[in-house]
Design a protein around this motif. Structure first.
Motif, PDB file in Angstrom:
ATOM      1  N   GLN A 766       0.807  -1.229  -0.074  1.00 48.04           N
ATOM      2  CA  GLN A 766      -0.078  -0.014   0.068  1.00 48.04           C
ATOM      3  C   GLN A 766       0.738   1.309   0.016  1.00 48.04           C
ATOM      4  N   SER A 767       2.029   1.208   0.743  1.00 48.14           N
ATOM      5  CA  SER A 767       2.779   2.528   0.721  1.00 48.14           C
ATOM      6  C   SER A 767       4.107   2.505   0.065  1.00 48.14           C
ATOM      7  N   GLY A 768       4.377   1.260  -0.228  1.00 51.12           N
ATOM      8  CA  GLY A 768       5.771   1.335  -0.773  1.00 51.12           C
ATOM      9  C   GLY A 768       6.754   1.030  -0.149  1.00 51.12           C
ATOM     10  N   TYR A 769       6.865   0.855   1.542  1.00 46.83           N
ATOM     11  CA  TYR A 769       7.868   1.044   2.194  1.00 46.83           C
ATOM     12  C   TYR A 769       7.694   0.003   3.561  1.00 46.83           C
ATOM     13  N   LEU A 770       8.876  -0.331   3.872  1.00 48.18           N
ATOM     14  CA  LEU A 770       9.065  -1.036   5.427  1.00 48.18           C
ATOM     15  C   LEU A 770       9.227   0.168   6.197  1.00 48.18           C
ATOM     16  N   TRP A 771       8.394   0.072   7.338  1.00 50.41           N
ATOM     17  CA  TRP A 771       8.683   1.112   8.527  1.00 50.41           C
ATOM     18  C   TRP A 771       9.316   0.828   9.446  1.00 50.41           C
ATOM     19  N   GLU A 772       9.747   1.819  10.525  1.00 49.81           N
ATOM     20  CA  GLU A 772      10.259   1.836  11.514  1.00 49.81           C
ATOM     21  C   GLU A 772       9.331   1.065  12.871  1.00 49.81           C
ATOM     22  N   GLN A 773       8.065   1.396  12.849  1.00 52.12           N
ATOM     23  CA  GLN A 773       7.324   0.883  13.736  1.00 52.12           C
ATOM     24  C   GLN A 773       5.820   0.825  12.988  1.00 52.12           C
ATOM     25  N   TYR A 774       4.835   0.107  13.463  1.00 55.26           N
ATOM     26  CA  TYR A 774       3.707  -0.231  13.184  1.00 55.26           C
ATOM     27  C   TYR A 774       2.644   0.156  14.184  1.00 55.26           C
ATOM     28  N   ASP A 775       1.417   0.678  14.018  1.00 56.92           N
ATOM     29  CA  ASP A 775       0.478   1.103  14.855  1.00 56.92           C
ATOM     30  C   ASP A 775      -0.141  -0.338  15.307  1.00 56.92           C
ATOM     31  N   GLN A 776      -0.560  -0.101  16.696  1.00 55.45           N
ATOM     32  CA  GLN A 776      -1.184  -1.362  17.265  1.00 55.45           C
ATOM     33  C   GLN A 776      -2.486  -1.389  17.305  1.00 55.45           C
ATOM     34  N   VAL A 777      -3.389  -0.248  16.744  1.00 52.16           N
ATOM     35  CA  VAL A 777      -4.602  -0.400  16.486  1.00 52.16           C
ATOM     36  C   VAL A 777      -5.050  -0.864  15.056  1.00 52.16           C
ATOM     37  N   LYS A 778      -4.446  -0.339  14.005  1.00 50.31           N
ATOM     38  CA  LYS A 778      -4.923  -0.951  12.561  1.00 50.31           C
ATOM     39  C   LYS A 778      -3.923  -1.191  11.999  1.00 50.31           C
ATOM     40  N   GLY A 779      -2.423  -1.252  12.621  1.00 53.37           N
ATOM     41  CA  GLY A 779      -1.341  -1.940  11.899  1.00 53.37           C
ATOM     42  C   GLY A 779      -0.599  -1.073  10.959  1.00 53.37           C
ATOM     43  N   LYS A 780      -0.959   0.255  10.664  1.00 57.35           N
ATOM     44  CA  LYS A 780      -0.479   1.037   9.848  1.00 57.35           C
ATOM     45  C   LYS A 780       0.849   1.400  10.282  1.00 57.35           C
ATOM     46  N   GLY A 781       2.048   1.531   9.106  1.00 57.33           N
ATOM     47  CA  GLY A 781       3.362   1.792   9.226  1.00 57.33           C
ATOM     48  C   GLY A 781       3.475   3.315   9.943  1.00 57.33           C
ATOM     49  N   LYS A 782       4.477   3.359  10.804  1.00 58.69           N
ATOM     50  CA  LYS A 782       4.440   4.788  11.437  1.00 58.69           C
ATOM     51  C   LYS A 782       6.096   4.988  11.754  1.00 58.69           C
ATOM     52  N   GLY A 783       6.315   6.299  11.861  1.00 65.36           N
ATOM     53  CA  GLY A 783       7.635   6.802  11.970  1.00 65.36           C
ATOM     54  C   GLY A 783       8.641   6.848  10.750  1.00 65.36           C
ATOM     55  N   VAL A 784      10.020   6.272  10.812  1.00 66.71           N
ATOM     56  CA  VAL A 784      10.782   6.381   9.742  1.00 66.71           C
ATOM     57  C   VAL A 784      10.516   5.479   8.512  1.00 66.71           C
TER      58      VAL A 784
END
Length: 805
Positions: A766-784
């Motif tokens: 969906q985003s084209g990236y691996l993320w630093e951390q992931y939201d615990q409510v909906k799982g969305k990538g967060k941070g760097v």
């Protein structure tokens, strides 16, 4: 955990106290003592002639005065000319360097000489030397209806994706970049053939196209690329007198001590327009500024968006503007050792461009795919979409390996007797070859991240992994301390706010390199390496032993607590009033193999959980308060208010820290305590989510709380892949161990592994990236992002390849 982590520049909090530490002016005192003893042994009286009593008194008085004047002058001379002894914090460990081993010289060193070692750029090439000939790519993109020059990886560029989808860490890489309707592919290839100089040759293919549904043709029907060479040594780059790529591919030439004579060539089957500009500068961290200034001048004076086709005398930077209509591709090749009669320049240019380059790139892609399957064996474990993400995770981790050279800035402990206005000293000049956590916000070395990086890299290329570990261990000082964050050189430092540059010699990072070394030792025991590799590893470990011993001793002494076998992370500011919880949660314990001792200090039988132990109160909060600043001006400030005095007790917060005894597998497989850990992990009211395990339980008073007004929750609930990997590793272990909880461990393992893989793959698609951390409510990538540091461990999760303890 919080204090041992990192903050992006926009969210980290300034520490309000410098670290205290050891070190004194011993050598200066010894020098003065010796000087005093020499004076005491002198017999000045033996040369004084006899006079009458009156004259004798005068002479004696004059002599005494003169004596003290001389003493004062000598003392002043000693104080003003003698440099104080270097603080221990910046004194190297007196041990042979690991990187001096023969296995890191010769063919190995040359094979890694060139690389994509400037990870902070969308495409940056340099050599592993302190003063390199380096190259980079810029281009003009469009965002919000305006032109922007791309060069340095920036979140604000808002690219749809960028990252190496495949990279072997040595000779080949393929990268995709999506920039608001325009797509660029960059491919890198190294070649060592007869006639080439040290390190061989390299080539870059840049392909540009558009997504017609997203591209507004009002901004042009073609792309403008800027490819440059820069020589950090200041050597002159010779521009070809007449640039005509349709007749001759040569763009520039020069000479260096390391690679001899060199040439830069450009070839393309497309109709391209070329412009250039030459600069001379000692600064290489802001080359895009030079290009922007030149383009702005051209727009003002000639109303055209092109370089000036001019150069200063003796340039050490050459920039070539390549203009072509969509789609187009161009091949750029750098040849080393072109000065000899046997250099075969024309043949080598042909070898690194056109159809020959296409064939070689295809072969390298196939070789990458085949080795990937051989190493990780994913075909029978996950679907094809997951495999492509696993390849991208590995590829961008390897493509993000950088080479840095410079001096760390070290905060001086206040106890040192140095001049008052000096606050910092420089580490010795050093090089670092390292993987980086994230190319946008963290394109530099981080000590505890590196251990997780190498869990993946060692399985791909053990020699690259040993090279990286060796570089890190060679940064150790005489006390066994390694600066946790490496900010070496102007390019690295330009990305870090000044207040975060100094490293504190009292502060440590979790020594995760021991996880890698444990894996390597287990590989030796199970014969996973060839005879030659085994020999190299044994020599490496023998040389590294003195440094590992010093490192362990540093942790075992400087981070120790009051109780035998207890530990805590130093660097915590326990006097701050501006943080809800002063960073570093207090007395985190060193995980011992003695379970009884661990239980005595940290196990709460009522909860069935392990907790930190230290001074703590639950009755603390952030509260707005009126304060006086400046000239009696009132301001509101968010400060920490403590309603109950902290006392020694368990810190009742369940999170990753509670599971460290479980992660290290010291709990017997038949113990009721293991059952309690499985209950904590699978409890949805505490840690369990459909996307991975939370870092902090929902029941914690710190759950998702800001630490300051601007310091957002970091390890207070979101999902981190490195800790989930370690928990999965333990679950996998217990699922293989006979005991009453084996089946329960297996079921939890399979569900957690599936949740993590699905969420990471979904986010990547969906985003084209691996993320630093992931939201615990909906799982969305967060941070760097891209964060292919320890998040790249998803490849090992797919492979079910876990560290051996």
């Amino acid at each position: 955990m919080t204090g041992a982590g990192r903050r992006a520049p926009r969210s980290r909090t300034r520490s309000s106290a410098d670290a205290d530490g050891g070190g004194d002016d011993v050598s200066l005192r010894e020098a003065k003592s010796k000087l005093k003893r020499r004076r005491e042994r002198s017999n000045y009286g033996s040369t004084i002639p006899l006079f009458n009593n009156t004259n004798l008194k005068v002479v004696l008085l004059i002599t005494v005065v003169a004596f003290f004047v001389i003493l004062f002058l000598i003392n002043h001379l000693v104080d003003s000319t003698a440099e104080p002894e270097l603080p221990r914090a910046v004194t190297p460990l007196p041990a042979p360097k690991i990187m001096d081993l023969a296995q890191f010289q010769g063919e190995h060193r040359e094979s890694l000489y060139w690389g994509t070692y400037r990870p902070h750029l969308y495409l940056g090439i340099r050599a592993r030397t302190s003063q390199s000939l380096m190259a980079g790519l810029m281009w003009i993109g469009v965002k919000d209806g305006r032109y922007h020059l791309r060069h340095v990886c920036k979140d604000e560029d808002d690219l749809g994706t960028y990252g190496w989808t495949k990279h072997d860490g040595r000779e080949f890489g393929h990268q995709l970049l999506a920039d608001h309707g325009m797509t660029l592919a960059t491919e890198f290839l190294k070649s060592k053939v007869d006639g080439s100089g040290y390190g061989g040759d390299w080539a870059v293919r840049i392909s540009v196209d558009i997504n017609k549904s997203e591209w507004n043709e009002e901004f042009g029907k073609g792309a403008q690329l800027f490819f440059y060479l820069a020589d950090e040594s200041g050597n002159v780059l010779n521009l070809r007198e007449t640039l005509n790529i349709h007749e001759d591919s040569l763009l520039a030439s020069g000479s260096r001590l390391d690679i001899g004579n060199w040439q830069l060539h450009l070839k393309s089957t497309d109709d391209l327009e070329l412009h250039y500009s030459g600069f001379r500068t000692p600064h290489f961290h802001n080359l895009s500024d030079l290009v922007e200034e030149n383009l702005a001048s051209q727009i003002r004076n000639h109303a055209r968006l092109q370089l000036s086709d001019s150069s200063v005398d003796s340039p050490n930077v050459l920039v070539f503007q390549i203009i072509g209509g969509f789609p187009f591709a161009t091949d750029i090749a750098l040849l080393s050792g072109t000065g000899s009669e046997s250099s075969r320049v024309e043949e080598r240019v042909s070898h690194l461009t056109g159809t020959s380059l296409t064939s070689q790139l295809n072969d390298k892609k196939q070789a990458f795919d085949e080795k990937f399957e051989e190493v990780f064996n994913l075909a029978e474990k996950v679907d094809s979409e997951s495999i492509s993400v696993g390849k991208a995770a590995l590829g961008n981790l390897l493509g993000g390996i950088g080479y840095f050279y410079g001096q760390s800035i070290i905060a001086i402990p206040r106890t040192l007797n140095l001049k008052e206005h000096v606050k910092y000293v420089s580490y010795w000049p050093a090089e670092l070859y390292t993987a980086v956590p994230g190319r946008s916000s963290f394109p530099r070395g981080f000590l505890w991240d590196e251990g997780f990086h190498q869990l993946l890299i060692l399985r791909w290329d053990i020699h690259i992994s040993l090279d990286i570990i060796g570089h890190w261990l060679d940064l150790m000082n005489v006390d066994g301390w390694i600066p946790r964050e490496q900010i070496l050189g102007a390019e690295a430092r330009s990305r870090v706010p000044e207040e975060f540059v100094p490293q504190h010699p009292t502060n440590g990072n979790p020594p995760t390199l021991f996880l890698v070394l444990s894996d390597i030792v287990n590989g030796l025991k199970t014969n996973k390496f060839s005879a030659k590799d085994r020999s190299d590893i044994y020599l490496f470990l023998e040389r590294a032993f003195v440094r590992l011993e010093a490192w362990f001793r540093w942790f075992n002494t400087t981070q120790s607590g009051n109780q035998m076998g207890s530990y805590y992370w130093h660097g915590r500011d326990n006097k701050t009033i501006r943080e809800l919880n002063p960073q570093n949660y207090g007395s985190t314990a060193k995980l011992l193999s003695d379970l009884e001792l661990m239980n005595q200090m940290h196990f709460d039988a009522a909860y069935g959980a392990y907790f930190d132990f230290g001074n703590h109160t639950e009755k603390a909060k952030l509260k707005w308060k009126e304060v006086v600043v400046g000239h009696n001006q009132a301001a509101r400030e968010l400060v920490r208010e403590v309603l109950e005095r902290p006392k020694l007790r368990f810190v009742p917060h369940i999170g990753y820290v509670s599971l460290f005894p479980f992660m290290t597998r010291i709990i017997p497989s038949g113990s009721w305590i293991l059952e309690k850990q499985l209950e904590l992990i699978s409890n949805r009211s505490l840690l369990w989510t459909d996307y991975g395990l939370r870092s902090l339980a929902k029941t914690s008073s710190m759950y998702m709380k800001y630490n300051t007004e601007h310091d957002a929750p970091y390890w207070r609930g979101t999902i981190w892949i490195n800790m989930n990997y370690r928990i999965l590793s333990a679950l996998h272990y217990y699922s293989k161990e006979n005991g009453p909880y084996q089946n329960r461990a297996k079921a939890i393992y399979e569900e957690l592994r599936g949740n993590l893989i699905r969420n990471i793959v979904r986010n990547y698609q969906q985003s084209g990236y691996l993320w630093e951390q992931y939201d615990q409510v909906k799982g969305k990538g967060k941070g760097v992002h891209p964060f292919t540091g320890w998040t790249s461990l998803v490849t090992l999760i797919m492979a079910e390849a876990y560290e051996k303890i």
